[in-house]
Write a protein that holds these residues in place. Structure first.
Motif, PDB file in Angstrom:
ATOM      1  N   LEU A 219      -3.991   7.460 -11.447  1.00 22.33           N
ATOM      2  CA  LEU A 219      -5.462   7.236 -11.024  1.00 22.33           C
ATOM      3  C   LEU A 219      -5.278   5.993 -10.134  1.00 22.33           C
ATOM      4  CD1 LEU A 219      -8.481   7.315 -11.114  1.00 22.33           C
ATOM      5  CD2 LEU A 219      -8.352   5.915 -13.171  1.00 22.33           C
ATOM      6  N   PHE A 220      -4.639   4.720 -10.459  1.00 15.97           N
ATOM      7  CA  PHE A 220      -4.849   3.514  -9.953  1.00 15.97           C
ATOM      8  C   PHE A 220      -3.804   3.588  -8.522  1.00 15.97           C
ATOM      9  CE2 PHE A 220      -6.841   2.043 -13.556  1.00 15.97           C
ATOM     10  CZ  PHE A 220      -7.838   1.434 -13.121  1.00 15.97           C
ATOM     11  N   ASN A 221      -2.723   4.362  -8.589  1.00 18.63           N
ATOM     12  CA  ASN A 221      -1.951   4.674  -7.358  1.00 18.63           C
ATOM     13  C   ASN A 221      -2.934   5.405  -6.471  1.00 18.63           C
ATOM     14  OD1 ASN A 221       0.460   3.459  -8.091  1.00 18.63           O
ATOM     15  ND2 ASN A 221       1.803   5.383  -8.010  1.00 18.63           N
ATOM     16  N   GLY A 222      -3.485   6.348  -6.845  1.00 17.79           N
ATOM     17  CA  GLY A 222      -4.633   6.922  -6.016  1.00 17.79           C
ATOM     18  C   GLY A 222      -5.578   6.068  -5.282  1.00 17.79           C
ATOM     19  N   LEU A 223      -6.089   5.285  -6.200  1.00 16.72           N
ATOM     20  CA  LEU A 223      -7.104   4.223  -5.771  1.00 16.72           C
ATOM     21  C   LEU A 223      -6.317   3.331  -4.603  1.00 16.72           C
ATOM     22  CD1 LEU A 223      -9.701   2.816  -5.814  1.00 16.72           C
ATOM     23  CD2 LEU A 223      -8.641   1.482  -7.756  1.00 16.72           C
ATOM     24  N   LEU A 224      -5.144   3.016  -4.822  1.00 18.44           N
ATOM     25  CA  LEU A 224      -4.402   2.211  -3.934  1.00 18.44           C
ATOM     26  C   LEU A 224      -4.237   2.836  -2.564  1.00 18.44           C
ATOM     27  CD1 LEU A 224      -3.034  -0.585  -3.130  1.00 18.44           C
ATOM     28  CD2 LEU A 224      -1.012   0.468  -4.037  1.00 18.44           C
ATOM     29  N   ALA A 225      -4.058   4.133  -2.615  1.00 12.47           N
ATOM     30  CA  ALA A 225      -3.558   4.852  -1.524  1.00 12.47           C
ATOM     31  C   ALA A 225      -5.140   5.137  -0.683  1.00 12.47           C
ATOM     32  CB  ALA A 225      -3.104   6.163  -1.722  1.00 12.47           C
ATOM     33  N   HIS A 226      -6.097   5.422  -1.348  1.00  6.40           N
ATOM     34  CA  HIS A 226      -7.360   5.429  -0.896  1.00  6.40           C
ATOM     35  C   HIS A 226      -7.888   4.002  -0.213  1.00  6.40           C
ATOM     36  CE1 HIS A 226     -11.739   6.398  -0.413  1.00  6.40           C
ATOM     37  NE2 HIS A 226     -11.876   5.441  -0.883  1.00  6.40           N
ATOM     38  N   LEU A 227      -7.606   3.102  -0.858  1.00  9.37           N
ATOM     39  CA  LEU A 227      -7.906   1.777  -0.392  1.00  9.37           C
ATOM     40  C   LEU A 227      -7.512   1.352   1.085  1.00  9.37           C
ATOM     41  CD1 LEU A 227      -8.002  -0.448  -3.500  1.00  9.37           C
ATOM     42  CD2 LEU A 227     -10.226   0.313  -2.161  1.00  9.37           C
ATOM     43  N   ALA A 228      -6.030   1.799   0.745  1.00 11.82           N
ATOM     44  CA  ALA A 228      -5.247   1.470   2.400  1.00 11.82           C
ATOM     45  C   ALA A 228      -5.738   2.320   3.337  1.00 11.82           C
ATOM     46  CB  ALA A 228      -3.833   1.669   1.921  1.00 11.82           C
ATOM     47  N   ALA A 252       2.447   5.151  -3.774  1.00  6.95           N
ATOM     48  CA  ALA A 252       1.190   5.499  -3.905  1.00  6.95           C
ATOM     49  C   ALA A 252       0.569   6.863  -3.365  1.00  6.95           C
ATOM     50  CB  ALA A 252       0.056   4.445  -4.155  1.00  6.95           C
ATOM     51  N   SER A 253       1.025   7.075  -2.357  1.00  3.49           N
ATOM     52  CA  SER A 253       0.520   7.995  -1.371  1.00  3.49           C
ATOM     53  C   SER A 253       1.260   9.244  -1.601  1.00  3.49           C
ATOM     54  CB  SER A 253       0.563   7.686  -0.067  1.00  3.49           C
ATOM     55  OG  SER A 253      -0.017   6.443   0.085  1.00  3.49           O
ATOM     56  N   ARG A 254       2.070   9.595  -2.609  1.00  6.58           N
ATOM     57  CA  ARG A 254       2.794  10.749  -2.815  1.00  6.58           C
ATOM     58  C   ARG A 254       1.884  11.916  -3.390  1.00  6.58           C
ATOM     59  NH1 ARG A 254       7.516   6.978  -4.474  1.00  6.58           N
ATOM     60  NH2 ARG A 254       8.643   6.508  -2.621  1.00  6.58           N
ATOM     61  N   LEU A 255       0.808  11.409  -3.849  1.00  3.00           N
ATOM     62  CA  LEU A 255       0.232  12.684  -4.437  1.00  3.00           C
ATOM     63  C   LEU A 255      -1.203  12.845  -3.791  1.00  3.00           C
ATOM     64  CD1 LEU A 255       0.419  12.025  -8.261  1.00  3.00           C
ATOM     65  CD2 LEU A 255       1.964  13.737  -6.984  1.00  3.00           C
ATOM     66  N   ASP A 256      -1.673  13.929  -3.438  1.00  2.00           N
ATOM     67  CA  ASP A 256      -2.906  14.052  -2.693  1.00  2.00           C
ATOM     68  C   ASP A 256      -4.051  14.388  -3.870  1.00  2.00           C
ATOM     69  OD1 ASP A 256      -2.441  16.596  -3.753  1.00  2.00           O
ATOM     70  OD2 ASP A 256      -2.136  17.492  -1.660  1.00  2.00           O
ATOM     71  N   LEU A 257      -4.977  14.439  -3.332  1.00  2.00           N
ATOM     72  CA  LEU A 257      -6.382  14.580  -4.331  1.00  2.00           C
ATOM     73  C   LEU A 257      -6.178  15.737  -5.313  1.00  2.00           C
ATOM     74  CD1 LEU A 257      -9.358  13.412  -2.406  1.00  2.00           C
ATOM     75  CD2 LEU A 257      -8.583  12.430  -4.403  1.00  2.00           C
ATOM     76  N   PRO A 258      -5.733  17.055  -5.110  1.00  2.00           N
ATOM     77  CA  PRO A 258      -5.625  17.903  -5.963  1.00  2.00           C
ATOM     78  C   PRO A 258      -4.401  17.522  -6.867  1.00  2.00           C
ATOM     79  CG  PRO A 258      -5.906  18.921  -3.884  1.00  2.00           C
ATOM     80  CD  PRO A 258      -5.873  17.547  -3.498  1.00  2.00           C
ATOM     81  N   ALA A 259      -3.472  17.030  -6.721  1.00  2.00           N
ATOM     82  CA  ALA A 259      -2.511  16.577  -7.396  1.00  2.00           C
ATOM     83  C   ALA A 259      -2.706  15.591  -8.212  1.00  2.00           C
ATOM     84  CB  ALA A 259      -0.958  16.077  -6.580  1.00  2.00           C
ATOM     85  N   LEU A 260      -3.335  14.459  -7.806  1.00  2.00           N
ATOM     86  CA  LEU A 260      -4.076  13.563  -8.784  1.00  2.00           C
ATOM     87  C   LEU A 260      -5.220  14.197  -9.590  1.00  2.00           C
ATOM     88  CD1 LEU A 260      -5.062  10.619  -6.057  1.00  2.00           C
ATOM     89  CD2 LEU A 260      -3.155  10.503  -7.805  1.00  2.00           C
ATOM     90  N   SER A 261      -5.712  15.287  -9.181  1.00  2.00           N
ATOM     91  CA  SER A 261      -6.692  15.603 -10.168  1.00  2.00           C
ATOM     92  C   SER A 261      -6.017  16.268 -11.365  1.00  2.00           C
ATOM     93  CB  SER A 261      -7.532  16.688  -9.571  1.00  2.00           C
ATOM     94  OG  SER A 261      -8.400  17.551 -10.449  1.00  2.00           O
ATOM     95  N   THR A 262      -4.932  17.012 -10.911  1.00  2.00           N
ATOM     96  CA  THR A 262      -3.910  17.501 -12.192  1.00  2.00           C
ATOM     97  C   THR A 262      -3.309  16.388 -13.037  1.00  2.00           C
ATOM     98  OG1 THR A 262      -3.372  19.553 -10.689  1.00  2.00           O
ATOM     99  CG2 THR A 262      -1.873  19.111 -12.391  1.00  2.00           C
ATOM    100  N   ALA A 263      -2.967  15.315 -12.412  1.00  2.66           N
ATOM    101  CA  ALA A 263      -1.897  14.316 -13.158  1.00  2.66           C
ATOM    102  C   ALA A 263      -3.020  13.375 -13.975  1.00  2.66           C
ATOM    103  CB  ALA A 263      -1.518  13.399 -12.060  1.00  2.66           C
ATOM    104  N   THR A 264      -4.621  13.347 -13.576  1.00  2.00           N
ATOM    105  CA  THR A 264      -5.191  12.532 -14.269  1.00  2.00           C
ATOM    106  C   THR A 264      -6.072  13.277 -15.112  1.00  2.00           C
ATOM    107  OG1 THR A 264      -7.034  12.485 -12.554  1.00  2.00           O
ATOM    108  CG2 THR A 264      -5.403  10.713 -12.621  1.00  2.00           C
ATOM    109  N   GLY A 265      -6.549  14.520 -14.866  1.00  4.19           N
ATOM    110  CA  GLY A 265      -7.404  15.398 -15.654  1.00  4.19           C
ATOM    111  C   GLY A 265      -8.632  15.409 -15.245  1.00  4.19           C
TER     112      GLY A 265
END
Length: 885
Positions: A219-228, A252-265
Motif C-alpha cells: 500500500l505505501f509503496n504504491g502511495l510513494l510511486a503515485h506521489l512521485a 515502489a513502482s514494480r507493482l501496477d494498480l491491479p497488482a497492488l489491488s491483489t497484494a492489498t486486498g
C-alpha cells in the motif's frame, strides 16, 4: 490527613497524568490530571479503574527460594552467586535478563548498566521487542536514530490522519478522544483507518481500508510511486535532506494498480481514493502501531510509511509526520537507556566502538559488551538449548506473551536457574522460578517514564511498600554489589540514578545524538520530587522546550541526511488447506497484557469476561460454528479454546483473538501458544498478526455459567473462564461429559459447606439444571447448566451476589436466571466507566435518545473515557433500523 499525589498511569504509552487521592481512611481514588499535557484530565476505562486494582490479594510480599520464604540477604546472595558461577564457568553470554516496558527508567538503567557494562554481555532484552522494535529499526534506518519526530498535538493540527495497524479507540483511548474531539471541532478533517478488521476506531473514519494481512508495504509503496508520478513530492526537501529517493521509488513502482489491488486486498477505486487524498492534503500524520510492527516485514512497513513523509517533506512541522504509537507505559524510556539487546544507553549504538568507549569511560566499567545480545525469541531459544543457564525475568510474563508460548514455558521450566521479580506471586512464569523477588507496584513506585511523544513524567508513590517489597533498581544494584561491582552501584535513590542517566545523555555529545536531557544532570532529591513533565531533548543550559525533529533535515546519519529505504513487497502467505484461516491477535478495551492488574477489577471484567474469537458469518457457517459456541483454534505450535463472536466486522478468512487471557483466568486461552516464532529479520520482532490456524466447533456435552462469592478452586471442566465480579466471581464453563453428581461438584468447586442445601430444578425436557446455594439472605453460588450455550441474564445474575434474598421469590428468581418484571436487567456491560448495560441503552433509545450525546445525558454512558461511544452508536443505529422495519 487526606493527600493528593500527581503521578502517571501505568498502562499504555500515551502516558496520562493521574492524580491519586488517599483519604483519611486510606481509601484511594484517582482522576485525570488536568494540567498534564498528554491527557489534560482525560482517562480511559482502565485508568479510571486504577484504584480498584491496588489490593494485596495475590501479591508477592516476601522473597522466596524454592517456594519457601527467605530473607533478602539470602535471596540476593544466591542470585549473585549463581550468576557469578555461570559467568566463571561458561562466560558472560551464559546469563541473561528479560525485562519489561513496565519498569521505570531508573530500573531499566541499572539493569542495562549491570548487564552490558559489568557482566559484559548484551543479553538483556525486553518485552518491548514484541511491540516496538520494528519502529526502532525503521527509525534508525531512516533517521540514523530512534527518534519520534512529532508530538500529540500534531493529531489535532493535521488535515488528514492515517491510522494504520492501530485500534486507537481501544488501545490508546485518550489519543482517540483527542482526535475525535478535533474532528468534531473541524469536520473537514479526514481520518483513514487501515485495518483488516472494522474496529471501533473506524467509527470516526471517513475511509476504512480493510487491507489484507501484511499488505502495508504494498500500500505505501504504491502511495510513494503515485506521489512521485503525480509530482506531489518535495524536490527541495529530497535534494537537500535525503538520499535513496530514486532507488526507493524504483522499488515502489514494480507493482501496477491491479497488482497492488491483489497484494492489498483493496479495490483499485479504494487505492486511487486513498492516494489522491494523501497527495492533495498538506498536513498529514500517519500513526502506526502493532498492526505494522508485529510482522515479519515490520521494519519494511515502517520505512515504507516514512518514505512517503520524507518524499513530501511532511515531517517535523505542525500537523505532519510519521508517528509511532508506543504500546507500553515505558517502552520509550527503555529505549533511551538501551533496553534492547542491540542498543546502548543514551541512544548510542553498540556496534560503534566510539559509543562503546564513551559508555565504558562514563560508567568506569571494565568493558562494555562489544556485540548485540540475543533478541527475545532467540534468547528463549538459547534458554531452551542450554546456552543460557541463568535467567532473570523482571515485570513480565513471557510464558503467556512470547510467541510459541508453550515452548517458552518449557524452556523456562528446564532452565537451571531462574529469578523472577514481580508483584504477583502466581503467574504462568513465576511458577517456574527458583527465586522470587517481590517488587513494588504502581502506587508504590518512584521514578520516571517516557511516553510516545518523548515526554518524561514522574511516577510518584502514594502508598507504602507492602511486606518486604523493594524497587527493581535496588534489587539489581544489590546483586551488582554482591557480584563485586560495589563502586559502580552506590545509588541510594531514583533521583541519583536519573541524574546519572541525564549526565550520560550529554556526555561528549555536542549535538551528535538526539537524546539529551543533560539539563537535569545535577538534579537533586527535591527537584526530582517536583519534576514536571517535559519533552526531550533538553540539553545542558537549555530552557524547557517543545521540539519537533527534521523539518529542516539535521538527521543523525554521518552525512546528516535521511535515508529513503527501498523496500520490497513480501510474498503473501501460501494458502494451506490444513490451516486455512489467518489469525490476528491484539488487545481489548478494558484489559491490559496478561491481566495481573486489570483482572482485579470487576468493572473492567464486565465488558468482555472471557476469551473470544471474532469470525465472519460465512466462515462460521462453513465451519459449523454458531454465535456463542466454543471454538478450538489450532496452529502447528499450539491450541486454544475460545468463545465464538460471529460478526461481519471481521473480514472473511481472518480471525481475531485477544492476547490477555492466561492460565489463571482461563483453561486454555494462552493465544500466543499458537504464534510461530517467526521474526522480522531486521528488528527481531515476532509476527503476531498473520498466523495460519484452523477453527472447529468444540463439542461440549454441557455448557455452564456460575457466580460464586468465593473464588472457585480446582475447576474440573474441559473449558472454563474466570472473571472478577462485584462481590465475587463469574465463571463460564463447558464439560466434555455430564457429571453424575453436580451437587458434589458445586460443593468442591465453590467451597459450599455440607449443611447448606441448594434450591433449584432440573428441566428434563430441555436437560437444563439450575442450582443456587444461600447462607441466610446471602447468595453463595449458583450454577446454570444446559446442552447449549447458557441463556442467562449474566449481568443481573452477577449482581445477585450483593443482593439480599430474604424470601423464596427472590431466591427462585436467581435459579430462573432472570429478574422479575419489577427489576430490569441492565444487559451486557457496554460502558465500563459507569456500568451501563446494553438493555439500558436500548431502553433509552426507545425513549427518544437517538444520539450518543443524548444517551450520555440520560445514562452518563460514553461521557468519561469515550471508548464505548462507537458501541453506543452501533446500538442506536441497530434500534432505529429495527424500528424502521
Amino acid at each position: 490527613m487526606a493527600q493528593e499525589v500527581k503521578t502517571t498511569c501505568p498502562y499504555c504509552g500515551v502516558g496520562c497524568g493521574v492524580i491519586a487521592r488517599v483519604g483519611d481512611d486510606g481509601a484511594v481514588s484517582v482522576k485525570g490530571d488536568p494540567e498534564h499535557p498528554a491527557n489534560f484530565g482525560r482517562l480511559c476505562s482502565k485508568g479510571s479503574a486504577l484504584a480498584e486494582t491496588l489490593d494485596l490479594d495475590g501479591r508477592l510480599l516476601h522473597p522466596e527460594i524454592g517456594g519457601r520464604r527467605a530473607g533478602w540477604s539470602e535471596a540476593l546472595d544466591l542470585v549473585a552467586e549463581r550468576f557469578s558461577r555461570s559467568i566463571a564457568e561458561h562466560g558472560p553470554d551464559s546469563v541473561a535478563f528479560y525485562v519489561s516496558g513496565q519498569l521505570l527508567t531508573e530500573d531499566y538503567y541499572i539493569a542495562n548498566k549491570l548487564m552490558k557494562g559489568f557482566i559484559g554481555s548484551a543479553n538483556i532484552d525486553t518485552n518491548s521487542r514484541l511491540c516496538m522494535s520494528s519502529s526502532v529499526a525503521g527509525h534508525r534506518r531512516a533517521f540514523g536514530s530512534d527518534t519520534v519526530p512529532g508530538a500529540y498535538e500534531d493529531l489535532e493540527l493535521a488535515e488528514l490522519v492515517v491510522l494504520t495497524g492501530s485500534n486507537l479507540a481501544w488501545c490508546h483511548p485518550v489519543l482517540y478522544q483527542r482526535l475525535s474531539a478535533a474532528k468534531a471541532n473541524r469536520p473537514e478533517m479526514k481520518i483513514v483507518v487501515i485495518d483488516p478488521r472494522r474496529t471501533m476506531t473506524a467509527d470516526i473514519a471517513d475511509m476504512h481500508l480493510a487491507i489484507a494481512p501484511d499488505g502495508d508495504v504494498a500500500l505505501f509503496n504504491g502511495l510513494l510511486a503515485h506521489l512521485a508520478a503525480s509530482g506531489a513530492v518535495d524536490r527541495n526537501y529530497i535534494s537537500n535532506y535525503t538520499s535513496g529517493f530514486d532507488e526507493a521509488v524504483a522499488a515502489a513502482s514494480r507493482l501496477d494498480l491491479p497488482a497492488l489491488s491483489t497484494a492489498t486486498g483493496l479495490t483499485v477505486a479504494q487505492l486511487r481514493a486513498f492516494f489522491r487524498l494523501f497527495e492533495t492534503t498538506e498536513k498529514v500524520v500517519t500513526c502506526y502501531s502493532q498492526g505494522v510492527n508485529q510482522s515479519a516485514a515490520g521494519t519494511d512497513k515502517v520505512n515504507a510509511i516514512i518514505n512517503c513523509h520524507l518524499a513530501t517533506g511532511r515531517i517535523g512541522r505542525p500537523g505532519m509526520g510519521p508517528f509511532s504509537l508506543t504500546g507500553q507505559p515505558n517502552a520509550m524510556g527503555g529505549r533511551e537507556v538501551g533496553g534492547l539487546a542491540n542498543m546502548l544507553a543514551a541512544h548510542m549504538d553498540i556496534e560503534k566502538s566510539l559509543h562503546r568507549d564513551q559508555v565504558r569511560r562514563f560508567w568506569g566499567a571494565p568493558s562494555v559488551a562489544s556485540k548485540p545480545g540475543l533478541k527475545a525469541v532467540d534468547m528463549f531459544h538459547a534458554v531452551a538449548d542450554g546456552r543460557i543457564k541463568a535467567l532473570w525475568i523482571m515485570a513480565t510474563n513471557p510464558a503467556v506473551s512470547m510467541p510459541d508460548a508453550d515452548a517458552v514455558e518449557a524452556a523456562i521450566k528446564a532452565c537451571p536457574f531462574v529469578v523472577v521479580s514481580d508483584i504477583v506471586r502466581d503467574t504462568d512464569t513465576a511458577r517456574h522460578a527458583h527465586v522470587l523477588l517481590p517488587s513494588l507496584g504502581w502506587g508504590e513506585k518512584d521514578g520516571t517514564v517516557t511516553n510516545s511523544e518523548r515526554r518524561i513524567s514522574r511516577q510518584r508513590p502514594f502508598l507504602a511498600a507492602p511486606g518486604e517489597a523493594r524497587p527493581d533498581w535496588w534489587q539489581l544494584a544489590e546483586v551488582g554489589r554482591r557480584m563485586g561491582f560495589a563502586a559502580a552501584f552506590t545509588h541510594g535513590s531514583p533521583a541519583v540514578i536519573f541524574a546519572e542517566h541525564a549526565a550520560l545523555s550529554g556526555f561528549e555529545n555536542e549535538g551528535r545524538r538526539d537524546f539529551d536531557i543533560s539539563a537535569h544532570a545535577e538534579i537533586d532529591g527535591p527537584a526530582y520530587d517536583g519534576l514536571r513533565p517535559f519533552q526531550w531533548p533538553q540539553p545542558q543550559g537549555s530552557a524547557p522546550q517543545k521540539k519537533r525533529f527534521f523539518a529542516e533535515g539535521a538527521f543523525y546519519h554521518p552525512d546528516g541526511r535521511a535515508r529513503l529505504v527501498a523496500v520490497e513487497v513480501p510474498r503473501p502467505r501460501s494458502a494451506n488447506d490444513a490451516f486455512p484461516f489467518t489469525l490476528n491477535t491484539g488487545r481489548v478495551r478494558d484489559h491490559w497484557h496478561t491481566m495481573t492488574r486489570t483482572g482485579k477489577s470487576a468493572r473492567l471484567s464486565g465488558h468482555l469476561a472471557e476469551p473470544f474469537v471474532e469470525i465472519h458469518p460465512r466462515d462460521a457457517q462453513g465451519a459449523g460454528i454458531s454465535d456463542a459456541d466454543l471454538v478450538t483454534l489450532e496452529s502447528p505450535h499450539g491450541a486454544a479454546i475460545v468463545r465464538a463472536l460471529v460478526t461481519d466486522r471481521q473480514a472473511e478468512g481472518n480471525l481475531f483473538v485477544p492476547m490477555h487471557w492466561n492460565d489463571q483466568f482461563a483453561s486454555k486461552a494462552r493465544i500466543d501458544a499458537l504464534v510461530a516464532p517467526v521474526t522480522d529479520p531486521v528488528s527481531g520482532q515476532p509476527a503476531s498478526k498473520n498466523i495460519p490456524v484452523r477453527a472447529s466447533r468444540f463439542a461440549a456435552a454441557a455448557y455452564g455459567f456460575a457466580v460464586s462469592a468465593r473464588k472457585p478452586r480446582e475447576l474440573d471442566a474441559a473449558y472454563w473462564a474466570l472473571a472478577r465480579a462485584e462481590g465475587g466471581w463469574r465463571v463460564e464453563l463447558a464439560f466434555a461429559e455430564t457429571n453424575a453428581d453436580w451437587l458434589d461438584w458445586c460443593r468442591k468447586t465453590f467451597a459450599i459447606a455440607a449443611g447448606i442445601e441448594p434450591i433449584g430444578y432440573t428441566d428434563r425436557t430441555s436437560d437444563e439444571l439450575r442450582l443456587a446455594f444461600f447462607e441466610g439472605d446471602r447468595l453463595l453460588a449458583t450454577l446454570f447448566l444446559s446442552p447449549r450455550p447458557v441463556a442467562v441474564a449474566r449481568s443481573w445474575a452477577v449482581s445477585q451476589l450483593g443482593a439480599s434474598h430474604h424470601n423464596l421469590a427472590k431466591r427462585f428468581a436467581v435459579t430462573a436466571g432472570r429478574p422479575g418484571a419489577d427489576t430490569p436487567d441492565p444487559g451486557a456491560t457496554v460502558c465500563s466507566c459507569f456500568s451501563v448495560g446494553v438493555n439500558q441503552i436500548t431502553a433509552a433509545v426507545r425513549d427518544g435518545c437517538h444520539s450518543v450525546e443524548a444517551v450520555g445525558e440520560r445514562l452518563s454512558a460514553g461521557t468519561n473515557c469515550g471508548s464505548c461511544r462507537a458501541e453506543i452508536r452501533g446500538i442506536i443505529n441497530g434500534c432505529l433500523t429495527l424500528a424502521a422495519e
